[in-house]
Design a protein around this motif. Structure first.
Motif, PDB file in Angstrom:
ATOM      1  N   GLU A   1       0.799  -1.228   0.000  1.00 57.92           N
ATOM      2  CA  GLU A   1       0.000   0.000   0.000  1.00 57.92           C
ATOM      3  C   GLU A   1       0.829   1.275   0.000  1.00 57.92           C
ATOM      4  O   GLU A   1       0.558   2.177  -0.808  1.00 57.92           O
ATOM      5  CB  GLU A   1      -0.989   0.009   1.171  1.00 57.92           C
ATOM      6  N   PRO A   2       1.833   1.418   0.875  1.00 59.68           N
ATOM      7  CA  PRO A   2       2.598   2.673   0.828  1.00 59.68           C
ATOM      8  C   PRO A   2       3.339   2.846  -0.492  1.00 59.68           C
ATOM      9  O   PRO A   2       3.455   3.961  -1.000  1.00 59.68           O
ATOM     10  CB  PRO A   2       3.566   2.583   2.001  1.00 59.68           C
ATOM     11  N   HIS A   3       3.809   1.743  -1.066  1.00 58.64           N
ATOM     12  CA  HIS A   3       4.508   1.824  -2.345  1.00 58.64           C
ATOM     13  C   HIS A   3       3.562   2.261  -3.467  1.00 58.64           C
ATOM     14  O   HIS A   3       3.937   3.058  -4.331  1.00 58.64           O
ATOM     15  CB  HIS A   3       5.148   0.478  -2.686  1.00 58.64           C
ATOM     16  N   LEU A   4       2.326   1.746  -3.434  1.00 55.74           N
ATOM     17  CA  LEU A   4       1.346   2.160  -4.442  1.00 55.74           C
ATOM     18  C   LEU A   4       1.043   3.652  -4.334  1.00 55.74           C
ATOM     19  O   LEU A   4       0.960   4.349  -5.349  1.00 55.74           O
ATOM     20  CB  LEU A   4       0.049   1.371  -4.290  1.00 55.74           C
TER      21      LEU A   4
ATOM     22  N   ARG B   1       9.878   2.771  -9.706  1.00 51.68           N
ATOM     23  CA  ARG B   1      10.515   2.025  -8.620  1.00 51.68           C
ATOM     24  C   ARG B   1       9.507   1.669  -7.534  1.00 51.68           C
ATOM     25  O   ARG B   1       9.465   0.536  -7.054  1.00 51.68           O
ATOM     26  CB  ARG B   1      11.659   2.841  -8.029  1.00 51.68           C
ATOM     27  N   SER B   2       8.667   2.616  -7.173  1.00 53.42           N
ATOM     28  CA  SER B   2       7.669   2.366  -6.129  1.00 53.42           C
ATOM     29  C   SER B   2       6.624   1.357  -6.595  1.00 53.42           C
ATOM     30  O   SER B   2       6.206   0.480  -5.825  1.00 53.42           O
ATOM     31  CB  SER B   2       6.986   3.671  -5.715  1.00 53.42           C
ATOM     32  N   ALA B   3       6.188   1.470  -7.840  1.00 52.07           N
ATOM     33  CA  ALA B   3       5.196   0.534  -8.361  1.00 52.07           C
ATOM     34  C   ALA B   3       5.775  -0.880  -8.448  1.00 52.07           C
ATOM     35  O   ALA B   3       5.075  -1.865  -8.171  1.00 52.07           O
ATOM     36  CB  ALA B   3       4.707   0.989  -9.729  1.00 52.07           C
ATOM     37  N   GLN B   4       7.044  -0.996  -8.803  1.00 50.26           N
ATOM     38  CA  GLN B   4       7.680  -2.316  -8.847  1.00 50.26           C
ATOM     39  C   GLN B   4       7.796  -2.915  -7.443  1.00 50.26           C
ATOM     40  O   GLN B   4       7.608  -4.113  -7.259  1.00 50.26           O
ATOM     41  CB  GLN B   4       9.053  -2.224  -9.511  1.00 50.26           C
ATOM     42  N   ALA B   5       8.084  -2.082  -6.462  1.00 48.19           N
ATOM     43  CA  ALA B   5       8.132  -2.561  -5.074  1.00 48.19           C
ATOM     44  C   ALA B   5       6.752  -3.021  -4.627  1.00 48.19           C
ATOM     45  O   ALA B   5       6.620  -4.033  -3.926  1.00 48.19           O
ATOM     46  CB  ALA B   5       8.662  -1.461  -4.148  1.00 48.19           C
ATOM     47  N   ALA B   6       5.714  -2.307  -5.041  1.00 49.49           N
ATOM     48  CA  ALA B   6       4.349  -2.705  -4.692  1.00 49.49           C
ATOM     49  C   ALA B   6       4.006  -4.045  -5.324  1.00 49.49           C
ATOM     50  O   ALA B   6       3.424  -4.918  -4.671  1.00 49.49           O
ATOM     51  CB  ALA B   6       3.352  -1.635  -5.141  1.00 49.49           C
ATOM     52  N   LEU B   7       4.368  -4.220  -6.583  1.00 57.01           N
ATOM     53  CA  LEU B   7       4.077  -5.489  -7.265  1.00 57.01           C
ATOM     54  C   LEU B   7       4.837  -6.637  -6.605  1.00 57.01           C
ATOM     55  O   LEU B   7       4.290  -7.727  -6.426  1.00 57.01           O
ATOM     56  CB  LEU B   7       4.428  -5.401  -8.752  1.00 57.01           C
ATOM     57  N   ALA B   8       6.062  -6.397  -6.220  1.00 56.53           N
ATOM     58  CA  ALA B   8       6.858  -7.446  -5.589  1.00 56.53           C
ATOM     59  C   ALA B   8       6.280  -7.875  -4.243  1.00 56.53           C
ATOM     60  O   ALA B   8       6.417  -9.038  -3.848  1.00 56.53           O
ATOM     61  CB  ALA B   8       8.296  -6.969  -5.399  1.00 56.53           C
TER      62      ALA B   8
ATOM     63  N   ALA C   1       2.902  -7.407  -3.313  1.00 56.87           N
ATOM     64  CA  ALA C   1       1.453  -7.621  -3.352  1.00 56.87           C
ATOM     65  C   ALA C   1       1.119  -9.106  -3.330  1.00 56.87           C
ATOM     66  O   ALA C   1       1.766  -9.904  -4.006  1.00 56.87           O
ATOM     67  CB  ALA C   1       0.865  -6.964  -4.593  1.00 56.87           C
ATOM     68  N   GLN C   2       0.108  -9.449  -2.565  1.00 60.71           N
ATOM     69  CA  GLN C   2      -0.352 -10.832  -2.490  1.00 60.71           C
ATOM     70  C   GLN C   2      -1.716 -11.018  -3.151  1.00 60.71           C
ATOM     71  O   GLN C   2      -1.953 -12.043  -3.776  1.00 60.71           O
ATOM     72  CB  GLN C   2      -0.448 -11.278  -1.023  1.00 60.71           C
ATOM     73  N   ASP C   3      -2.592 -10.062  -3.004  1.00 60.55           N
ATOM     74  CA  ASP C   3      -3.935 -10.222  -3.561  1.00 60.55           C
ATOM     75  C   ASP C   3      -3.971  -9.735  -5.005  1.00 60.55           C
ATOM     76  O   ASP C   3      -3.163  -8.920  -5.436  1.00 60.55           O
ATOM     77  CB  ASP C   3      -4.974  -9.491  -2.711  1.00 60.55           C
ATOM     78  N   LEU C   4      -4.904 -10.264  -5.751  1.00 63.95           N
ATOM     79  CA  LEU C   4      -4.986 -10.009  -7.182  1.00 63.95           C
ATOM     80  C   LEU C   4      -5.231  -8.535  -7.491  1.00 63.95           C
ATOM     81  O   LEU C   4      -4.584  -7.964  -8.369  1.00 63.95           O
ATOM     82  CB  LEU C   4      -6.087 -10.868  -7.818  1.00 63.95           C
ATOM     83  N   GLY C   5      -6.136  -7.899  -6.781  1.00 64.04           N
ATOM     84  CA  GLY C   5      -6.443  -6.495  -7.044  1.00 64.04           C
ATOM     85  C   GLY C   5      -5.227  -5.594  -6.908  1.00 64.04           C
ATOM     86  O   GLY C   5      -4.982  -4.723  -7.750  1.00 64.04           O
ATOM     87  N   THR C   6      -4.455  -5.808  -5.874  1.00 71.57           N
ATOM     88  CA  THR C   6      -3.263  -4.993  -5.650  1.00 71.57           C
ATOM     89  C   THR C   6      -2.208  -5.281  -6.711  1.00 71.57           C
ATOM     90  O   THR C   6      -1.532  -4.370  -7.185  1.00 71.57           O
ATOM     91  CB  THR C   6      -2.693  -5.246  -4.240  1.00 71.57           C
ATOM     92  N   ARG C   7      -2.060  -6.550  -7.098  1.00 75.31           N
ATOM     93  CA  ARG C   7      -1.091  -6.899  -8.136  1.00 75.31           C
ATOM     94  C   ARG C   7      -1.471  -6.249  -9.471  1.00 75.31           C
ATOM     95  O   ARG C   7      -0.614  -5.730 -10.181  1.00 75.31           O
ATOM     96  CB  ARG C   7      -0.981  -8.417  -8.295  1.00 75.31           C
TER      97      ARG C   7
ATOM     98  N   GLU D   1      -3.305  -3.518  -9.860  1.00 71.95           N
ATOM     99  CA  GLU D   1      -3.122  -2.070  -9.723  1.00 71.95           C
ATOM    100  C   GLU D   1      -1.651  -1.690  -9.828  1.00 71.95           C
ATOM    101  O   GLU D   1      -1.282  -0.713 -10.483  1.00 71.95           O
ATOM    102  CB  GLU D   1      -3.697  -1.593  -8.388  1.00 71.95           C
ATOM    103  N   ALA D   2      -0.776  -2.482  -9.194  1.00 70.26           N
ATOM    104  CA  ALA D   2       0.659  -2.207  -9.267  1.00 70.26           C
ATOM    105  C   ALA D   2       1.160  -2.348 -10.703  1.00 70.26           C
ATOM    106  O   ALA D   2       1.971  -1.530 -11.160  1.00 70.26           O
ATOM    107  CB  ALA D   2       1.417  -3.142  -8.334  1.00 70.26           C
ATOM    108  N   ALA D   3       0.681  -3.355 -11.412  1.00 67.22           N
ATOM    109  CA  ALA D   3       1.088  -3.532 -12.812  1.00 67.22           C
ATOM    110  C   ALA D   3       0.631  -2.345 -13.654  1.00 67.22           C
ATOM    111  O   ALA D   3       1.369  -1.868 -14.527  1.00 67.22           O
ATOM    112  CB  ALA D   3       0.534  -4.839 -13.365  1.00 67.22           C
ATOM    113  N   ASP D   4      -0.571  -1.861 -13.403  1.00 69.47           N
ATOM    114  CA  ASP D   4      -1.059  -0.676 -14.125  1.00 69.47           C
ATOM    115  C   ASP D   4      -0.187   0.543 -13.827  1.00 69.47           C
ATOM    116  O   ASP D   4       0.128   1.332 -14.724  1.00 69.47           O
ATOM    117  CB  ASP D   4      -2.514  -0.377 -13.756  1.00 69.47           C
ATOM    118  N   ARG D   5       0.203   0.712 -12.577  1.00 69.13           N
ATOM    119  CA  ARG D   5       1.060   1.843 -12.207  1.00 69.13           C
ATOM    120  C   ARG D   5       2.432   1.725 -12.868  1.00 69.13           C
ATOM    121  O   ARG D   5       3.028   2.730 -13.260  1.00 69.13           O
ATOM    122  CB  ARG D   5       1.227   1.933 -10.692  1.00 69.13           C
ATOM    123  N   ILE D   6       2.936   0.510 -12.994  1.00 66.84           N
ATOM    124  CA  ILE D   6       4.220   0.306 -13.679  1.00 66.84           C
ATOM    125  C   ILE D   6       4.099   0.746 -15.132  1.00 66.84           C
ATOM    126  O   ILE D   6       4.964   1.454 -15.659  1.00 66.84           O
ATOM    127  CB  ILE D   6       4.673  -1.168 -13.580  1.00 66.84           C
TER     128      ILE D   6
END
Length: 185
Positions: free
Chosen positions: A80-83, A100-107, A109-115, A117-122
């Motif tokens: 969440e803070p990385h996103l 960099r922050s979005a990649q940290a969030a993706l790394a 993330a456990q749940d599908l929604g967050t993953r 969202e992180a991929a979209d931010r990347i």
């Protein structure tokens, strides 16, 4: 939640949840003050995250960045803070930090929604992220692979009468073909 906090005062996450719920209807400035009070009382990642989000919503990037970085420092395993940092940096035009922050969030993330969202931010930051369908397939495999063997066993159980009858017919059919071959020769 209040009763749970009384039962387990060490559960800071419950205090954060209660503060978030209680301050939801307050004016933005009053909400930030309530969340800052929580930050100074607990110095917990969830409190910093809530304060950072409120400053981000208010458009105060410098304060939001400070609180979100502290939340990421306290709990680097939380996405969440990385996103939110990725969103902040994207708004400020810093694509490198947003990526960099979005990649940290993706790394993390456990749940599908967050993953997703992180991929979209990347992608918004100009980076390359796994496709949505790949992330969905990984999620399905990770969460439902244990159900595969029982599902297969259940399917065999349902189809076993058909399988047994097909197995019985096959030798008879082969004998019939052998007798036809013998009579033809």
């Amino acid at each position: 939640v209040t009763e749970a906090i009384r039962a387990a005062p060490e559960r800071v996450d419950l205090r954060c949840l209660l503060a978030d719920m209680r301050s939801a209807d307050l004016a933005p400035d009053e909400r930030r003050v309530a969340l800052l009070r929580l930050v100074y009382e607990t110095d917990a990642a969830c409190a910093h995250l809530l304060a950072g989000r409120s400053f981000l919503e208010a458009g105060d990037g410098a304060a939001a960045e400070a609180y979100l970085q502290r939340a990421a420092e306290l709990r680097p395993d939380r996405p969440e803070p990385h996103l939110l940092l990725a969103e902040l940096y994207r708004r400020e035009g810093d694509r490198g930090e947003a990526l960099r922050s979005a990649q940290a969030a993706l790394a993390n993330a456990q749940d599908l929604g967050t993953r997703l969202e992180a991929a979209d931010r990347i992608r918004m930051a100009g980076g390359v992220a796994p496709e949505r369908r790949r992330l969905i397939a990984e999620h399905v495999w990770r969460n439902y692979r244990q159900a595969g063997v029982p599902a297969l066993a259940f399917l065999v159980f349902l189809l076993h009468p058909l399988l047994v009858s097909a197995a019985r017919r096959r030798p008879a059919r082969l004998r019939g073909q052998e007798s036809m071959a013998d009579s033809a020769s």
